[in-house]
Design a protein around this motif. Structure first.
Motif, short mmCIF file in Angstrom:
data_model
loop_
_atom_site.label_atom_id
_atom_site.label_comp_id
_atom_site.label_asym_id
_atom_site.label_seq_id
_atom_site.Cartn_x
_atom_site.Cartn_y
_atom_site.Cartn_z
N UNK A 68 0.87 -1.18 0.00
CA UNK A 68 0.00 0.00 0.00
C UNK A 68 0.90 1.22 0.00
N UNK A 69 0.76 2.06 -1.00
CA UNK A 69 1.66 3.21 -1.15
C UNK A 69 1.40 4.28 -0.11
N UNK A 70 2.47 4.77 0.49
CA UNK A 70 2.40 5.92 1.38
C UNK A 70 3.66 6.72 1.12
N UNK A 71 3.53 8.02 0.89
CA UNK A 71 4.66 8.80 0.38
C UNK A 71 5.52 9.43 1.47
N UNK A 72 5.03 9.43 2.73
CA UNK A 72 5.79 10.11 3.79
C UNK A 72 6.25 9.12 4.86
N UNK A 73 7.24 9.57 5.65
CA UNK A 73 7.75 8.76 6.75
C UNK A 73 7.82 9.64 8.00
N UNK A 74 7.32 9.13 9.14
CA UNK A 74 7.46 9.86 10.40
C UNK A 74 8.76 9.44 11.06
N UNK A 75 9.61 10.42 11.36
CA UNK A 75 10.90 10.11 11.97
C UNK A 75 10.75 10.00 13.50
N UNK A 76 11.69 9.30 14.12
CA UNK A 76 11.60 9.04 15.56
C UNK A 76 11.59 10.34 16.39
N UNK A 77 12.36 11.33 15.97
CA UNK A 77 12.49 12.54 16.77
C UNK A 77 11.33 13.53 16.65
N UNK A 78 10.43 13.34 15.70
CA UNK A 78 9.37 14.33 15.47
C UNK A 78 8.37 14.41 16.62
N UNK A 79 7.90 15.64 16.94
CA UNK A 79 6.84 15.76 17.95
C UNK A 79 5.63 14.96 17.50
N UNK A 80 5.20 13.97 18.30
CA UNK A 80 4.21 12.99 17.85
C UNK A 80 2.87 13.58 17.39
N UNK A 81 2.30 14.47 18.21
CA UNK A 81 0.96 14.97 17.88
C UNK A 81 0.98 15.68 16.53
N UNK A 82 1.97 16.55 16.35
CA UNK A 82 2.12 17.29 15.10
C UNK A 82 2.33 16.33 13.93
N UNK A 83 3.22 15.35 14.12
CA UNK A 83 3.55 14.43 13.03
C UNK A 83 2.32 13.66 12.57
N UNK A 84 1.54 13.16 13.52
CA UNK A 84 0.35 12.37 13.18
C UNK A 84 -0.68 13.26 12.48
N UNK A 85 -0.79 14.51 12.93
CA UNK A 85 -1.78 15.41 12.36
C UNK A 85 -1.40 15.84 10.94
N UNK A 86 -0.10 16.13 10.74
CA UNK A 86 0.32 16.70 9.46
C UNK A 86 0.66 15.68 8.38
N UNK A 87 1.30 14.57 8.80
CA UNK A 87 1.76 13.61 7.78
C UNK A 87 0.68 12.57 7.50
N UNK A 88 -0.38 13.02 6.83
CA UNK A 88 -1.53 12.14 6.55
C UNK A 88 -1.16 11.00 5.61
N UNK A 89 -0.13 11.22 4.79
CA UNK A 89 0.24 10.16 3.85
C UNK A 89 1.51 9.42 4.31
N UNK A 90 1.72 9.45 5.63
CA UNK A 90 2.84 8.67 6.15
C UNK A 90 2.44 7.21 6.29
N UNK A 91 3.42 6.33 6.26
CA UNK A 91 3.14 4.88 6.39
C UNK A 91 2.43 4.60 7.71
N UNK A 92 2.86 5.28 8.78
CA UNK A 92 2.29 5.03 10.11
C UNK A 92 0.81 5.44 10.16
N UNK A 93 0.53 6.66 9.71
CA UNK A 93 -0.85 7.16 9.77
C UNK A 93 -1.75 6.37 8.82
N UNK A 94 -1.25 6.08 7.62
CA UNK A 94 -2.06 5.38 6.64
C UNK A 94 -2.40 3.95 7.11
N UNK A 95 -1.42 3.31 7.72
CA UNK A 95 -1.66 1.94 8.23
C UNK A 95 -2.66 1.96 9.38
N UNK A 96 -2.59 2.99 10.23
CA UNK A 96 -3.55 3.09 11.32
C UNK A 96 -4.97 3.32 10.79
#
Lengths: 337, 337
Positions: free
Chosen positions: A60-88
């Motif tokens: 399943x294609x997802x174009x973004x990646x959330x890095x370990x250091x990113x502030x979690x709330x912001x990362x989940x909210x902004x990176x809608x096409x990240x593998x993590x958010x898309x899989x959730x």
């Protein structure tokens, strides 16, 4: 088939080990289906190395990646096409039964609760890893999701943890204990003093009372409940102290020719014994109490831990753990705040 | 001479090891004087085994003994002629500078606070053991005296712990850290969030921020502050996990003829390395912040730990630690409740 959405881009060893773990899981169990979510090209390149049943896997294609250091709330909210958010979202939309990631703990906790959402009646899903003892494992709830917890949260964790240990790990009538600074009933901080009688009153768990931290590594209980601050200290001290001592022993073994010869003689037995202290055979740390299952592996997980986490999700789903949890919480006073 | 009142009847190995430890202490340091408090006949019988300078030791008769299992408050209140209570009164009445016992932790905590009493400005004296790391020791405050602590307590512990580490242990500019579940400043439970800025504002300590439990065994800080519930979990998990792992290693070494030969080759080096993990050379756990010094050793302390605890008291008194503590707390807002 049970469908697991794997964050193929999460963790220090992604996508090599995540893809390998997915292949190992589907090759081990024909009822397992894995969605590999992430950068398509990269995943397909990895997949080219393996033989597997194409009916059990989909990219399943997802174009973004959330890095370990990113502030979690912001990362989940902004990176809608990240593998993590898309899989959730695949779990939320019931395309997948469960989610596995070796990525950012913070993002998994935030995303699990806000995207997948809580099961009916669950107040606070606990991070509930299986932690090794000298002769087995125990489930630790909460190991880091909810600090400043309330007594009723801990009671729910005791029930959920018991169901997990009984059905997924296979421990009959698991012994539940609350972390305390002494064994006498009058001991403890306010949280423990308030929680103790509530646990004692539960007739659907096998509550054995307080456990001092000294007895935890000896296998003194199967389900250990505590506030997430305390649980996090337990989990991380385990890692730090265990790792430090083993490093010290290795240093001893490698210190001279004499000790190196000694090392050769004890090596196999030592490895065998230390293997019993490795909980990765049980998979990752489940965030229990969600509409589905969210599992966080170690950030440095290798394929074996990924594989076992996927199979853990399959077993969890097959055993209808969530139905059992909802049922066990039905008669509890809830304050879904 | 510095005078130490020793509870000769306290601990699993009393009075054999307590008397032996007292003799070792006075033989090691001519400025040390020990009051051996307890059952006169029993103590004198033990003393008959040793040669020592009679000007450095006196037996003080006490007819009762407080057992480990007794409810502490009741025991301290009722057993006025116990070795523990009588020795504490000697500190209160300035007949002795310090107190050492391997007896009931609860009774020592209660007796220390109610009989000896707090230093001017001190809100809650913390139990502050020195705990081994892979390359030294750190002071843990509070390891069990005050659960449900307030931020201003922790700030005082940071100051007192810094003074202790600098003057008694000899660590220059000791690094102070607060136990937390992550390193980012927004992490933590309410206590940590409130305490963090207060510690940051102290210009007389070397505050380095948060420490995760994983880094504690690596020597990440010299003074580690936390609520006593968390501190007790850290201390006891250290004991349980360290002990369990060493037992496992011993089991490996003894498992076959082959490993036994291997064990012979690594034995000396292993012992040498593990000795660095033994904090008993620093004495027992001081209850810091009292009018005098109260030190609790392990219940199973042998003469070496007793001896070192007595010498620790001597050093503490000679270095005027209590004056330094009073001075460091002078400018703090106090709420002596």
């Amino acid at each position: 088939m049970i469908k697991v959405a794997l964050d193929a881009m999460g963790g220090d060893n992604a996508p090599k080990e995540t893809v390998k773990g997915a292949i190992e899981a589907i090759n081990a169990d024909s009822d397992t289906f894995v969605y590999l979510v992430g950068l398509e090209d990269v995943i397909n390149k990895e997949l080219a190395n393996y033989k597997y049943n194409k009916d059990q896997l989909e990219v399943v294609a997802a174009s973004e990646v959330i890095e370990t250091g990113e502030p979690p709330v912001m990362a989940v909210r902004r990176k809608k096409d990240s593998s993590l958010v898309k899989a959730l979202y695949m779990v939320k939309e019931k395309k997948a039964d469960a989610f596995v990631s070796a990525g950012s703990s913070g993002a998994i906790l935030v995303g699990g609760q806000t995207i997948v959402g809580r099961l009916k009646g669950v107040q606070r899903p606990p991070m509930s890893p299986l932690v090794p003892t000298m002769n087995g494992v125990f489930l630790l709830a909460d190991a880091g999701a909810n600090v400043d917890s309330r007594p009723d949260f801990l009671v729910q964790w005791a029930k959920m943890g018991s169901i997990y240990m009984e059905n997924v790990v296979g421990v009959k009538n698991p012994r539940v204990a609350i972390v305390n600074v002494g064994l006498e009933e009058e001991k403890g901080n306010q949280l423990v003093k308030e929680t103790f009688p509530l646990l004692k009153a539960c007739d659907d768990i096998n509550f054995i009372g307080s456990i001092e931290a000294r007895e935890i590594p000896n296998g003194g209980a199967d389900v250990v409940v505590c506030d997430a601050f305390v649980g996090n200290v337990i989990l991380k001290l385990y890692e730090g102290l265990g790792g430090g001592l083993l490093k010290k022993i290795k240093g001893v073994l490698m210190s001279s020719l004499k000790t190196k010869i000694g090392a050769l003689l004890i090596k196999n037995k030592l490895k065998e014994e230390l293997k019993t202290m490795d909980a990765s055979q049980y998979g990752g740390a489940p965030l229990v109490g969600l509409n589905g299952l969210v599992v966080k592996t170690h950030g440095n997980a290798k394929s074996t831990e990924i594989r076992n986490s996927i199979l853990q999700c399959v077993k969890f789903t097959k055993m209808n753990i969530n139905d059992k949890i909802v049922k066990s919480l039905e008669n509890m006073p809830t304050a879904n705040d």
